[in-house]
Write a protein that holds these residues in place. Sequence first.
Motif, PDB file in Angstrom:
ATOM      1  N   ASN A   2      17.829  37.041 -15.267  1.00 48.64           N
ATOM      2  CA  ASN A   2      17.491  35.991 -14.088  1.00 48.64           C
ATOM      3  C   ASN A   2      18.179  34.782 -12.910  1.00 48.64           C
ATOM      4  O   ASN A   2      18.077  34.118 -13.703  1.00 48.64           O
ATOM      5  CB  ASN A   2      16.425  35.042 -15.146  1.00 48.64           C
ATOM      6  N   TRP A   3      18.514  35.673 -12.002  1.00 44.69           N
ATOM      7  CA  TRP A   3      19.364  34.763 -11.038  1.00 44.69           C
ATOM      8  C   TRP A   3      18.465  33.663 -10.243  1.00 44.69           C
ATOM      9  O   TRP A   3      17.852  34.611  -9.488  1.00 44.69           O
ATOM     10  CB  TRP A   3      20.225  35.325 -10.151  1.00 44.69           C
ATOM     11  N   GLN A   4      18.883  32.495 -10.164  1.00 48.13           N
ATOM     12  CA  GLN A   4      17.990  31.183  -9.202  1.00 48.13           C
ATOM     13  C   GLN A   4      18.791  31.119  -8.150  1.00 48.13           C
ATOM     14  O   GLN A   4      20.042  30.708  -8.377  1.00 48.13           O
ATOM     15  CB  GLN A   4      16.934  30.222 -10.338  1.00 48.13           C
ATOM     16  N   ASP A   5      18.174  31.063  -7.127  1.00 45.29           N
ATOM     17  CA  ASP A   5      19.021  29.935  -6.315  1.00 45.29           C
ATOM     18  C   ASP A   5      19.040  28.329  -6.368  1.00 45.29           C
ATOM     19  O   ASP A   5      18.293  27.793  -6.212  1.00 45.29           O
ATOM     20  CB  ASP A   5      18.217  30.503  -4.215  1.00 45.29           C
ATOM     21  N   LEU A  21      23.976  30.523  -6.614  1.00 48.94           N
ATOM     22  CA  LEU A  21      23.569  31.147  -7.817  1.00 48.94           C
ATOM     23  C   LEU A  21      23.542  31.338  -8.946  1.00 48.94           C
ATOM     24  O   LEU A  21      24.785  30.874  -9.049  1.00 48.94           O
ATOM     25  CB  LEU A  21      23.145  33.136  -7.795  1.00 48.94           C
ATOM     26  N   CYS A  23      22.650  32.056 -13.111  1.00 45.31           N
ATOM     27  CA  CYS A  23      21.726  32.291 -14.274  1.00 45.31           C
ATOM     28  C   CYS A  23      22.539  31.670 -15.840  1.00 45.31           C
ATOM     29  O   CYS A  23      23.421  31.480 -16.044  1.00 45.31           O
ATOM     30  CB  CYS A  23      22.304  33.431 -14.610  1.00 45.31           C
TER      31      CYS A  23
END
Length: 97
Positions: A2-5, A21, A23
């Motif tokens: 789950n990569w998030q900006d 990014l 994670c």
Amino acid sequence: MNWQDGTGYSRNDKIRTPSVLRCKIGALEIVVHRIHGIPDTWYLTCRYLDIKDHRLVGEDLESCEHQSIAIIRKALYAKIQEMQDVLVDMQEGEKGK
């Protein structure tokens, strides 16, 4: 994964292109990021594994994500082996008492 900006955008930014990014997996935080002033290059940082600004070779973000996971996996296996060696040394030291 789950990569998030994690990019800090200005309110005035019309186009939102990620430059960071993140994670998070347990205690591990993997960060794929750019460095200001160095265009078209992505870097990997993972404080838990003492990886800082490791240059990634991929040109697009997706390939950099995959490359960073491979690097992290290799570093984790090396850390596990190091800890297992420490445990063996400790056990051998206790036998010698």
